[in-house]
Design a protein around this motif. Structure first.
Motif, short mmCIF file in Angstrom:
data_model
loop_
_atom_site.label_atom_id
_atom_site.label_comp_id
_atom_site.label_asym_id
_atom_site.label_seq_id
_atom_site.Cartn_x
_atom_site.Cartn_y
_atom_site.Cartn_z
N THR A 113 -6.93 -4.59 -4.42
CA THR A 113 -6.26 -5.11 -5.61
C THR A 113 -4.81 -4.63 -5.64
O THR A 113 -3.89 -5.41 -5.90
CB THR A 113 -7.00 -4.68 -6.89
N ASP A 114 -4.60 -3.35 -5.38
CA ASP A 114 -3.26 -2.78 -5.34
C ASP A 114 -2.43 -3.44 -4.25
O ASP A 114 -1.29 -3.87 -4.47
CB ASP A 114 -3.34 -1.27 -5.14
N LEU A 115 -2.99 -3.56 -3.06
CA LEU A 115 -2.28 -4.16 -1.94
C LEU A 115 -1.89 -5.60 -2.24
O LEU A 115 -0.74 -6.00 -2.05
CB LEU A 115 -3.17 -4.10 -0.68
N GLN A 116 -2.82 -6.38 -2.75
CA GLN A 116 -2.53 -7.79 -3.02
C GLN A 116 -1.50 -7.95 -4.13
O GLN A 116 -0.66 -8.86 -4.07
CB GLN A 116 -3.82 -8.54 -3.35
N ALA A 117 -1.54 -7.09 -5.14
CA ALA A 117 -0.55 -7.16 -6.22
C ALA A 117 0.85 -6.88 -5.68
O ALA A 117 1.82 -7.57 -6.03
CB ALA A 117 -0.91 -6.18 -7.33
#
Length: 193
Positions: free
Chosen positions: A61-65
């Motif tokens: 989630t962090d990476l995609q954001a």
């Protein structure tokens, strides 16, 4: 207090999953590492897989954001590639155990239906990189004679595997590594005329 205990358990689990592998790590080992009886873990998590899921999904989630933010910027491909590199290194630094778990165990985890979302997450990561690489080719900023998917895999893997060897310092912070990686990936090793 309940949240603190959950975080302690997840931290212990993440370290074990990263070092031993998901399959080889037992609930008893996680409990021992967290200072609990193994049965007590089930008050916080219904299974080992639930722990893996929380660790990995938070990381992705962090990476995609961060990638979404990079892709939304109005900038040239070289600058956006640098920003993808920087975003990747920041996420690796913030989620070192999850990075290793993903790198080491993604194929194992994909055997289980509950982790089928990893396929889509992997495609989303690839798509972000390919959008930037292909834009760079279209702009004439990047070479067109190298397969973008090969270039993506080489860059992504070298960045994500840096979790095993890179330790930022005042003399060599993560920003310097991002600059050096960008230069190496785009300019190569050859001395410029």
């Amino acid at each position: 207090m309940l949240k603190d205990r959950r975080e302690t358990i997840l931290d212990s689990a993440a370290a074990l999953f990263a070092s031993k592998g998901v399959a080889a790590t037992t609930v008893r080992q996680i409990a021992d590492e967290a200072g609990l009886l193994s049965g007590s873990l089930y008050h916080h998590f219904d299974s080992k897989e639930t722990m893996v899921d929380e660790i990995i999904s938070s990381y992705l989630t962090d990476l995609q954001a961060r990638y979404k933010t990079v892709l939304a910027r109005k900038a040239g491909a070289r600058e956006r590639l640098h920003d993808l590199i920087m975003a990747s290194l920041e996420v690796v630094e913030e989620h070192p155990h999850a990075t290793e778990i993903y790198q080491n165990d993604v194929n194992y985890l994909l055997q289980f239906e509950r982790f089928s979302y990893l396929r889509n997450a992997g495609r989303a990561v690839q798509d972000a990189w390919l959008r930037v690489i292909e834009a760079g080719i279209a702009e004439g900023a990047f070479r067109a004679d190298i397969d973008p998917k090969i270039l993506y895999r080489l860059m992504r893997n070298s960045l994500w595997l840096s979790v095993r060897w890179f330790k930022p310092s005042r003399a060599y912070p993560i920003t310097k590594l991002a600059e050096d990686c960008t230069s190496l990936f785009l300019d190569g090793l050859a001395v410029r005329d």
